[in-house]
Design an enzyme around this catalytic site. Structure first.
Site, PDB file in Angstrom:
ATOM      1  N   TYR A 142      -7.113 -15.363  29.181  1.00  0.00           N
ATOM      2  CA  TYR A 142      -7.422 -14.094  28.511  1.00  0.00           C
ATOM      3  C   TYR A 142      -8.271 -14.322  27.256  1.00  0.00           C
ATOM      4  O   TYR A 142      -9.049 -13.466  26.866  1.00  0.00           O
ATOM      5  CB  TYR A 142      -6.133 -13.382  28.089  1.00  0.00           C
ATOM      6  CG  TYR A 142      -5.537 -12.457  29.113  1.00  0.00           C
ATOM      7  CD1 TYR A 142      -5.152 -12.931  30.356  1.00  0.00           C
ATOM      8  CD2 TYR A 142      -5.344 -11.109  28.834  1.00  0.00           C
ATOM      9  CE1 TYR A 142      -4.583 -12.092  31.291  1.00  0.00           C
ATOM     10  CE2 TYR A 142      -4.773 -10.259  29.761  1.00  0.00           C
ATOM     11  CZ  TYR A 142      -4.397 -10.754  30.986  1.00  0.00           C
ATOM     12  OH  TYR A 142      -3.839  -9.909  31.914  1.00  0.00           O
ATOM     13  N   LYS A 189       1.160 -23.893  37.899  1.00  0.00           N
ATOM     14  CA  LYS A 189       0.380 -24.293  39.073  1.00  0.00           C
ATOM     15  C   LYS A 189      -0.017 -25.743  38.805  1.00  0.00           C
ATOM     16  O   LYS A 189      -1.211 -26.094  38.757  1.00  0.00           O
ATOM     17  CB  LYS A 189      -0.829 -23.355  39.233  1.00  0.00           C
ATOM     18  CG  LYS A 189      -1.614 -23.525  40.519  1.00  0.00           C
ATOM     19  CD  LYS A 189      -0.905 -23.018  41.763  1.00  0.00           C
ATOM     20  CE  LYS A 189      -1.674 -23.427  43.009  1.00  0.00           C
ATOM     21  NZ  LYS A 189      -0.951 -23.118  44.263  1.00  0.00           N
ATOM     22  N   ASP A 221       2.617 -19.444  43.107  1.00  0.00           N
ATOM     23  CA  ASP A 221       2.500 -18.788  44.415  1.00  0.00           C
ATOM     24  C   ASP A 221       3.867 -18.692  45.097  1.00  0.00           C
ATOM     25  O   ASP A 221       4.203 -17.669  45.700  1.00  0.00           O
ATOM     26  CB  ASP A 221       1.460 -19.498  45.312  1.00  0.00           C
ATOM     27  CG  ASP A 221       1.609 -21.014  45.336  1.00  0.00           C
ATOM     28  OD1 ASP A 221       2.392 -21.569  44.540  1.00  0.00           O
ATOM     29  OD2 ASP A 221       0.935 -21.654  46.171  1.00  0.00           O
ATOM     30  N   ASP A 245       1.160 -11.739  33.697  1.00  0.00           N
ATOM     31  CA  ASP A 245       0.635 -10.384  33.901  1.00  0.00           C
ATOM     32  C   ASP A 245       0.876  -9.960  35.346  1.00  0.00           C
ATOM     33  O   ASP A 245       1.365  -8.871  35.629  1.00  0.00           O
ATOM     34  CB  ASP A 245      -0.865 -10.367  33.578  1.00  0.00           C
ATOM     35  CG  ASP A 245      -1.477  -8.994  33.805  1.00  0.00           C
ATOM     36  OD1 ASP A 245      -0.880  -8.008  33.333  1.00  0.00           O
ATOM     37  OD2 ASP A 245      -2.534  -8.911  34.466  1.00  0.00           O
ATOM     38  N   ASP A 249       4.086  -7.226  37.035  1.00  0.00           N
ATOM     39  CA  ASP A 249       3.806  -6.017  37.829  1.00  0.00           C
ATOM     40  C   ASP A 249       4.558  -6.099  39.151  1.00  0.00           C
ATOM     41  O   ASP A 249       5.152  -5.126  39.618  1.00  0.00           O
ATOM     42  CB  ASP A 249       2.301  -5.890  38.133  1.00  0.00           C
ATOM     43  CG  ASP A 249       1.586  -5.002  37.109  1.00  0.00           C
ATOM     44  OD1 ASP A 249       2.021  -4.978  35.943  1.00  0.00           O
ATOM     45  OD2 ASP A 249       0.597  -4.344  37.493  1.00  0.00           O
TER      46      ASP A 249
HETATM   47  C1  IPM Z   1      -0.448  -5.528  30.441  1.00  0.00           C
HETATM   48  C2  IPM Z   1      -1.795  -4.954  30.757  1.00  0.00           C
HETATM   49  C3  IPM Z   1      -2.829  -5.604  29.865  1.00  0.00           C
HETATM   50  C4  IPM Z   1      -2.857  -7.078  30.176  1.00  0.00           C
HETATM   51  C5  IPM Z   1      -4.252  -5.026  29.965  1.00  0.00           C
HETATM   52  C6  IPM Z   1      -4.262  -3.528  29.742  1.00  0.00           C
HETATM   53  C7  IPM Z   1      -5.202  -5.722  29.039  1.00  0.00           C
HETATM   54  O1  IPM Z   1      -2.099  -5.090  32.094  1.00  0.00           O
HETATM   55  O2  IPM Z   1       0.015  -5.348  29.295  1.00  0.00           O
HETATM   56  O3  IPM Z   1       0.155  -6.155  31.312  1.00  0.00           O
HETATM   57  O4  IPM Z   1      -3.524  -7.519  31.124  1.00  0.00           O
HETATM   58  O5  IPM Z   1      -2.190  -7.834  29.463  1.00  0.00           O
HETATM   59 MN    MN Z   2      -0.513  -6.025  33.253  1.00  0.00          MN
END
Ligand code: IPM
Ligand code: MN
Length: 353
Positions: A142, A189, A221, A245, A249
């Site tokens: 990042y 990884k 993975d 990240d 999710d």
């Molecule tokens: C999160 C979001 C952010 C990230 C984006 C909006 C930059 O997806 O907080 O997980 O990738 O960290």
């Molecule tokens: Mn995110």
């Protein structure tokens, strides 16, 4: 107690969900005799529109001066569909993380008994899941060098980590594991990436300081697969920025809705509390977004930033009863039942606190 909180509503549904979190927090403050001062500040696309940058200096000063930051969401489709845009709302979030030194992102995943069947995953797999990701938040790909070569045909992003960056995140991981079931998983990884080998080597060297903690080392993975197969086998997981990240999710699917999971970002300066979901632009202004992730983030804030555990528990309890009684937004509504509006959920919570 006096609570001085910076309020960054951000974009999309941010202002709507923040509004409900403020209502609930104010009700808690009244009940437990605290005094909250909210200081609103701009960040994201709305800050670009107003002043040309996504994280203005003035916002940073407000965050630094506050005891905690409560944050909504960031992002706008006009930037997503324009790869040539040089200023983007997300840069505001990244800059805020960097400038506040928020190197650890705490993302819990748990289930709500009344919502188990909302998850697309089978009940017997997810029941009892209670895990926490500690995602590194201010390093890795990042923040590494990125760019295009002169040929215009080549782009690059670089992933860099220092031992010190790994160590401070892992330290939090070990400490968290000590306060829970003493199980820590290091996600990397290391079969391919040099940064992952540095992670593994650093965490391995720390094991001797935490003899009670059992550490497993797993490839990202494989974790992606096991996370939805056997989420119960995990407790505390530490990982680098991008892996974290993606995996968080994925983990949110276990709980049945992205609209439920709170998070905290902690480090050197003021801690920040935010839902893990994004700005959900399609729902902006419709009063349909689920405010619970933001409200549960406020609960995390009461507990972690101010040490107010009873207040946090009161929020969690009323959220649980709203779920049990079906006072839910459309993302959680079961067939044939009524979907409540964002503000109606907030009103119900306030009335039932
Ligand atoms: C999160 C979001 C952010 C990230 C984006 C909006 C930059 O997806 O907080 O997980 O990738 O960290
Ligand atoms: Mn995110």
């Amino acid at each position: 107690m006096k609570l001085n909180i910076a309020l960054l509503a951000g974009d999309g549904i941010g202002p709507e969900v923040i509004n409900e979190a403020v209502k609930v927090s104010d009700a808690i403050a009244k009940k437990f005799k605290h005094e909250i001062t909210w200081t609103p500040a701009l960040t994201g696309a709305c800050a670009i529109d107003a002043v040309g940058v996504p994280y203005p200096d003035e916002t940073h000063e407000i965050c630094l001066a506050a005891d905690a930051v409560l944050f909504g969401a960031i992002g706008h489709p006009k930037y997503d569909n324009d790869p040539t845009a040089t200023v983007r709302p997300e840069q505001g979030l990244l800059l805020m993380r960097k400038k506040l030194g928020l190197f650890a992102n705490v993302r819990p995943t748990f289930t709500f008994p009344s919502l188990i069947d909302n998850s697309p995953l089978k009940r017997e797999r997810i029941e009892g899941t209670d895990l926490i990701f500690l995602r590194e938040l201010t390093g890795g790909i990042y923040f590494g060098e990125k760019g295009r070569l002169d040929d215009g045909e080549t782009a690059y992003d670089t992933c860099t980590y220092t031992r010190a960056e790994v160590k401070r995140l892992a330290k939090k991981g070990f400490e968290l594991a000590m306060s829970r079931s003493k199980k820590l998983c290091c996600v990397d990884k290391a079969n391919v990436m040099e940064t992952s080998r540095l992670w593994r080597e650093t965490v391995q060297a720390m094991e001797k300081d935490y003899p009670e903690v059992t550490v497993s080392y797993e490839f990202v993975d494989a974790v992606a697969m096991r996370l939805v197969q056997w989420p119960n086998s995990y407790d505390v997981l530490i990982t680098e920025n991008l892996f974290g990240d993606i995996l968080t999710d994925e983990a949110s699917v276990i709980s049945g809705s992205m609209g439920l999971m709170p998070s905290a970002s902690v480090g050197e300066h003021t801690s920040l509390y935010e839902p893990i979901h994004g700005s959900y632009p399609q729902a902006t202004g419709l009063n349909i977004a689920n405010p619970l992730a933001t409200i549960l983030s406020a609960a995390m804030m009461f507990e972690d930033a101010f040490g107010l555990k009873e207040e946090a528990e009161a929020i969690r309890a009323v959220v649980n009863s709203s779920l049990e009684q079906g006072i839910v937004t459309e993302d959680l509504v079961s067939k044939g039942n009524k979907a409540y509006k964002t503000s109606e959920v907030g009103d119900w919570l306030v009335a039932n606190l």
